[in-house]
Enzyme design. Structure first.
Site, PDB file in Angstrom:
ATOM      1  N   ASN A   1       0.864  -1.180   0.000  1.00 54.93           N
ATOM      2  CA  ASN A   1       0.000   0.000   0.000  1.00 54.93           C
ATOM      3  C   ASN A   1       0.899   1.227   0.000  1.00 54.93           C
ATOM      4  O   ASN A   1       1.450   1.596   1.034  1.00 54.93           O
ATOM      5  CB  ASN A   1      -0.894  -0.040   1.256  1.00 54.93           C
ATOM      6  CG  ASN A   1      -1.731   1.211   1.402  1.00 54.93           C
ATOM      7  OD1 ASN A   1      -1.845   2.014   0.477  1.00 54.93           O
ATOM      8  ND2 ASN A   1      -2.316   1.389   2.588  1.00 54.93           N
TER       9      ASN A   1
ATOM     10  N   LYS B   1       0.154   4.250  -0.313  1.00 54.10           N
ATOM     11  CA  LYS B   1      -0.498   5.458   0.234  1.00 54.10           C
ATOM     12  C   LYS B   1      -0.179   6.659  -0.679  1.00 54.10           C
ATOM     13  O   LYS B   1      -0.066   6.471  -1.886  1.00 54.10           O
ATOM     14  CB  LYS B   1      -0.052   5.688   1.682  1.00 54.10           C
ATOM     15  CG  LYS B   1      -0.216   4.418   2.530  1.00 54.10           C
ATOM     16  CD  LYS B   1      -0.025   4.644   3.990  1.00 54.10           C
ATOM     17  CE  LYS B   1      -0.207   3.317   4.722  1.00 54.10           C
ATOM     18  NZ  LYS B   1      -0.127   3.459   6.173  1.00 54.10           N
TER      19      LYS B   1
ATOM     20  N   HIS C   1      -9.580   1.341   4.541  1.00 48.65           N
ATOM     21  CA  HIS C   1      -8.345   1.561   5.311  1.00 48.65           C
ATOM     22  C   HIS C   1      -8.641   2.552   6.440  1.00 48.65           C
ATOM     23  O   HIS C   1      -9.404   3.499   6.252  1.00 48.65           O
ATOM     24  CB  HIS C   1      -7.248   2.103   4.385  1.00 48.65           C
ATOM     25  CG  HIS C   1      -5.908   2.073   5.036  1.00 48.65           C
ATOM     26  ND1 HIS C   1      -5.530   2.999   5.978  1.00 48.65           N
ATOM     27  CD2 HIS C   1      -4.879   1.200   4.930  1.00 48.65           C
ATOM     28  CE1 HIS C   1      -4.311   2.697   6.408  1.00 48.65           C
ATOM     29  NE2 HIS C   1      -3.891   1.612   5.791  1.00 48.65           N
TER      30      HIS C   1
ATOM     31  N   GLU D   1      -7.022   4.933   7.578  1.00 45.57           N
ATOM     32  CA  GLU D   1      -6.736   6.347   7.260  1.00 45.57           C
ATOM     33  C   GLU D   1      -7.904   6.974   6.515  1.00 45.57           C
ATOM     34  O   GLU D   1      -8.163   8.176   6.652  1.00 45.57           O
ATOM     35  CB  GLU D   1      -5.433   6.434   6.451  1.00 45.57           C
ATOM     36  CG  GLU D   1      -4.229   6.163   7.336  1.00 45.57           C
ATOM     37  CD  GLU D   1      -3.019   5.594   6.609  1.00 45.57           C
ATOM     38  OE1 GLU D   1      -2.961   5.637   5.365  1.00 45.57           O
ATOM     39  OE2 GLU D   1      -2.125   5.077   7.325  1.00 45.57           O
TER      40      GLU D   1
ATOM     41  N   GLU E   1      -5.829  -4.685  10.436  1.00 47.06           N
ATOM     42  CA  GLU E   1      -4.816  -3.667  10.660  1.00 47.06           C
ATOM     43  C   GLU E   1      -5.129  -2.893  11.940  1.00 47.06           C
ATOM     44  O   GLU E   1      -5.909  -1.930  11.899  1.00 47.06           O
ATOM     45  CB  GLU E   1      -4.790  -2.686   9.481  1.00 47.06           C
ATOM     46  CG  GLU E   1      -4.427  -3.313   8.164  1.00 47.06           C
ATOM     47  CD  GLU E   1      -3.747  -2.310   7.232  1.00 47.06           C
ATOM     48  OE1 GLU E   1      -2.686  -2.631   6.726  1.00 47.06           O
ATOM     49  OE2 GLU E   1      -4.278  -1.200   7.063  1.00 47.06           O
TER      50      GLU E   1
ATOM     51  N   GLY F   1       2.214   2.349  10.801  1.00 43.24           N
ATOM     52  CA  GLY F   1       3.196   3.424  10.650  1.00 43.24           C
ATOM     53  C   GLY F   1       3.860   3.842  11.950  1.00 43.24           C
ATOM     54  O   GLY F   1       4.563   4.855  11.996  1.00 43.24           O
TER      55      GLY F   1
ATOM     56  N   SER G   1       3.118  -2.046  10.499  1.00 45.48           N
ATOM     57  CA  SER G   1       4.564  -2.161  10.761  1.00 45.48           C
ATOM     58  C   SER G   1       5.097  -3.567  10.477  1.00 45.48           C
ATOM     59  O   SER G   1       5.980  -4.052  11.183  1.00 45.48           O
ATOM     60  CB  SER G   1       4.893  -1.714  12.192  1.00 45.48           C
ATOM     61  OG  SER G   1       4.512  -0.360  12.380  1.00 45.48           O
TER      62      SER G   1
HETATM   63  P1  PGA Z   1       2.648   0.330   7.717  1.00 50.90           P
HETATM   64  O1  PGA Z   1       1.217   0.566   7.045  1.00 50.90           O
HETATM   65  O2  PGA Z   1       3.171  -0.981   7.171  1.00 50.90           O
HETATM   66  O3  PGA Z   1       3.478   1.492   7.281  1.00 50.90           O
HETATM   67  O4  PGA Z   1       2.433   0.279   9.194  1.00 50.90           O
HETATM   68  C1  PGA Z   1       0.337  -0.499   6.829  1.00 50.90           C
HETATM   69  C2  PGA Z   1      -0.943   0.013   6.213  1.00 50.90           C
HETATM   70  O5  PGA Z   1      -1.406   1.088   6.592  1.00 50.90           O
HETATM   71  O6  PGA Z   1      -1.530  -0.651   5.344  1.00 50.90           O
END
Ligand code: PGA
Length: 251
Positions: free
Chosen positions: A9, A11, A96, A98, A168, A174, A214
């Site tokens: 992803n 983003k 997601h 976000e 998630e 992140g 992460s």
């Molecule tokens: P990350 O993000 O691996 O940077 O923690 C995962 C995601 O949001 O899909």
């Protein structure tokens, strides 16, 4: 048997050139006997290009990071599922955290997006997961159940075969804090049991459930060794070809 999937992803990261270089590098570094289903999820802007670059590698496809809940018309700035399909996308990531948090996506609007995706033959990577406060108050199981049941459980068993679930936990995205393998496995088992109750064993056993938050080369192997963790949705580590390829080979 269900697929092992590693989805990157991106983003809102990478220029067009950087994205092309990343895809070139990953395709060159993937072993020829790669068995993992690999997905790139770039910006809408490069989706067509990325899909074309993957066209000769059957195990590698492109996904969008979102789609509109509507099919077409006066929705300035929106991108429809049919546009994504016409650009070569095979999957769309929906729900997601976000997007849920920053763009107020609700279970109800996600249900509409799932319908748009299916009307255009796109598979869905459906994200769910709890905040830290919800985990600390032990509300996470009920929360995840409501996310899945309100957006997905109207689907037939046949339709559900086009769903991939990504668990998630928001507190792990992140942040560098990964859910422990036990914490992730516990939720994945919970989700699979919900699918058994709702759709029966066959659908539950054939649905891939990914972990995200992460996930990196150093923890992917242990996570993916768990019986209900079928791969990952990878943010930060999907932006570097060595890390991303290492994760795809962590099974
Ligand atoms: P990350 O993000 O691996 O940077 O923690 C995962 C995601 O949001 O899909």
């Amino acid at each position: 048997m269900r697929k092992n999937i590693v989805a990157g992803n991106w983003k809102m990261n990478l220029s067009r050139e950087e994205g092309i270089t990343l895809v070139e590098e990953v395709l060159a570094k993937l072993p020829t006997d790669n068995n993992t289903h690999v997905i790139f999820s770039p910006s809408f802007m490069y989706l067509h290009k990325v899909a074309k670059m993957c066209a000769n590698t059957p195990q590698v496809v492109a996904a969008a990071q979102d789609c509109s809940a509507n099919d077409k018309g006066a929705f300035t700035g929106e991108v429809s599922a049919s546009m994504l399909a016409s650009c070569g996308a095979r999957y769309v990531v929906l729900g997601h955290s976000e997007r849920r948090v920053n763009f107020t996506e609700s279970n109800e609007s996600l249900k509409m997006k799932v319908r748009q995706a299916f009307m255009n033959d796109l598979k869905v990577i459906f994200c769910c997961g709890e905040s830290l406060a919800q985990r600390e108050s032990a509300a996470h199981f009920e929360w995840i159940k409501s996310q899945l049941s309100e957006s997905l459980f109207h689907l037939s068993a046949e339709e559900f075969k086009n769903i991939v679930i990504a668990y998630e936990p928001i507190w792990a995205i992140g942040t560098g804090v990964t859910a422990s393998t036990d914490q992730a496995q516990e939720v994945h088992t919970f989700i699979r049991n919900l699918l058994v109750e709702k759709y029966g064993n066959e659908v539950a056993e054939s649905t891939s459930i990914l972990y995200g938050g992460s996930c990196k080369p150093i923890n992917a192997k242990e996570l993916f060794a768990s019986k209900d963790i079928d791969g990952g949705l990878i943010g930060g580590a999907s932006l570097k070809s060595d890390d991303f390829v290492a994760i795809t080979q962590a099974f």
